[in-house]
Design a protein around this motif. Structure first.
Motif, PDB file in Angstrom:
ATOM      1  N   GLU A   1      38.540  44.667   4.076  1.00  0.00           N
ATOM      2  CA  GLU A   1      39.301  45.782   4.553  1.00  0.00           C
ATOM      3  C   GLU A   1      38.122  46.776   4.595  1.00  0.00           C
ATOM      4  O   GLU A   1      37.891  47.727   5.695  1.00  0.00           O
ATOM      5  CB  GLU A   1      40.506  46.194   3.580  1.00  0.00           C
ATOM      6  N   LYS A   2      37.092  46.997   3.423  1.00  0.00           N
ATOM      7  CA  LYS A   2      36.243  48.120   3.277  1.00  0.00           C
ATOM      8  C   LYS A   2      35.310  48.141   4.580  1.00  0.00           C
ATOM      9  O   LYS A   2      34.910  49.209   5.276  1.00  0.00           O
ATOM     10  CB  LYS A   2      35.581  48.287   2.262  1.00  0.00           C
TER      11      LYS A   2
ATOM     12  N   THR B   1      37.341  48.914   8.099  1.00  0.00           N
ATOM     13  CA  THR B   1      37.642  50.350   8.002  1.00  0.00           C
ATOM     14  C   THR B   1      36.459  51.357   8.268  1.00  0.00           C
ATOM     15  O   THR B   1      36.493  52.369   8.894  1.00  0.00           O
ATOM     16  CB  THR B   1      38.612  50.939   7.043  1.00  0.00           C
TER      17      THR B   1
ATOM     18  N   SER C   1      43.196  59.163   6.990  1.00  0.00           N
ATOM     19  CA  SER C   1      42.467  58.051   6.137  1.00  0.00           C
ATOM     20  C   SER C   1      42.917  56.716   6.726  1.00  0.00           C
ATOM     21  O   SER C   1      43.970  56.357   7.287  1.00  0.00           O
ATOM     22  CB  SER C   1      43.381  58.115   4.984  1.00  0.00           C
TER      23      SER C   1
ATOM     24  N   HIS D   1      42.985  52.527   7.036  1.00  0.00           N
ATOM     25  CA  HIS D   1      43.191  51.358   6.442  1.00  0.00           C
ATOM     26  C   HIS D   1      43.556  50.110   7.286  1.00  0.00           C
ATOM     27  O   HIS D   1      43.906  50.472   8.390  1.00  0.00           O
ATOM     28  CB  HIS D   1      44.538  51.628   5.466  1.00  0.00           C
TER      29      HIS D   1
ATOM     30  N   ASP E   1      46.119  46.868   6.773  1.00  0.00           N
ATOM     31  CA  ASP E   1      47.082  46.313   5.910  1.00  0.00           C
ATOM     32  C   ASP E   1      47.022  44.883   5.551  1.00  0.00           C
ATOM     33  O   ASP E   1      46.250  44.129   6.186  1.00  0.00           O
ATOM     34  CB  ASP E   1      48.454  46.738   6.384  1.00  0.00           C
TER      35      ASP E   1
ATOM     36  N   GLU F   1      48.170  51.565  -2.932  1.00  0.00           N
ATOM     37  CA  GLU F   1      47.141  52.313  -2.435  1.00  0.00           C
ATOM     38  C   GLU F   1      46.866  53.425  -3.663  1.00  0.00           C
ATOM     39  O   GLU F   1      45.516  53.553  -3.979  1.00  0.00           O
ATOM     40  CB  GLU F   1      47.222  52.936  -1.246  1.00  0.00           C
TER      41      GLU F   1
ATOM     42  N   GLU G   1      47.406  52.691   9.394  1.00  0.00           N
ATOM     43  CA  GLU G   1      47.306  51.339   8.999  1.00  0.00           C
ATOM     44  C   GLU G   1      46.822  50.901  10.381  1.00  0.00           C
ATOM     45  O   GLU G   1      47.763  50.468  11.354  1.00  0.00           O
ATOM     46  CB  GLU G   1      48.238  50.507   8.363  1.00  0.00           C
TER      47      GLU G   1
END
Length: 203
Positions: free
Chosen positions: A4-5, A8, A56, A58, A60, A91, A166
């Motif tokens: 995910e990091k 994003t 923010s 993200h 999911d 989270e 998301e």
């Protein structure tokens, strides 16, 4: 196996580039490389730079492998649904997972003036969330899962309109492929940039 990091970070950099092209908006990234910032430091960074909005990003994951689409969350004491409640809990516990013990003080305890400011910021956050979803719906990029609410720690700034986006489900193989596609991320970032610009024009 997609992290995910990484998704994003790529999306955030593309979004920052798209916003810079608007000329009137100055984006500030909380990170431009693989580092971890605590939830509190993310909020502090926004306040330090006198941010007009906080976003923010993200990606999911769900036990339901068919789950797909984009959700935009704004702050609420009460979650809009069970899934939102579970997501916010997960989270919010991320700092504990990396051994960070900083505590976020909930601004709601500070009194009437702070409550008034936070209510105004929450209303603006809701307006921003609706702008984002409306613009993304027009792009036909992905399924719109709607505007949802939950008590995300990272959205608890009492004076900055804040939303959590998301951008898709990495647990869905089709969406994972889309999120690994640079062209898709570029189009998504353009859609988000247009939505943010429209928010400032209308607000």
């Amino acid at each position: 196996g997609t992290l995910e990091k990484n998704i994003t970070l790529k999306t955030s950099i593309l979004l920052a580039n798209a916003l810079r092209q608007k000329k009137k908006i100055i984006p500030i990234l909380s990170r431009n490389k693989d580092i971890y910032l605590s939830l509190r430091k993310r909020i502090f960074l926004a306040k330090k730079n006198k941010a007009d909005i906080f976003i923010s990003i993200h990606a999911d994951s769900s036990k339901n492998k068919k789950a797909n689409g984009i959700s935009v969350f704004s702050l609420s004491d009460k979650a809009s649904d069970k899934e939102a409640q579970i997501l916010a809990k997960r989270e919010n516990e991320v700092d504990l997972l990396v051994g960070n013990n900083e505590k976020i003080q909930d601004p709601l305890i500070y009194g009437t003036l702070i409550k008034m400011l936070q209510r105004e910021a929450m209303n603006d956050s809701s307006f921003l969330a609706k702008n984002i979803l409306f613009n993304l719906e027009n792009t036909k990029l992905a399924v719109n899962r709607g505007h949802r609410f939950a008590g995300f720690t990272v959205l608890k700034s009492y004076d900055i309109p804040s939303v959590l986006i998301e951008i898709g489900f990495l647990s869905n193989k089709q969406e994972e492929r889309k999120l690994l596609n640079p062209e898709y991320l570029k189009e998504l970032s353009k859609g988000l940039a247009n939505a943010i610009e429209n928010y400032f024009i209308k607000n």
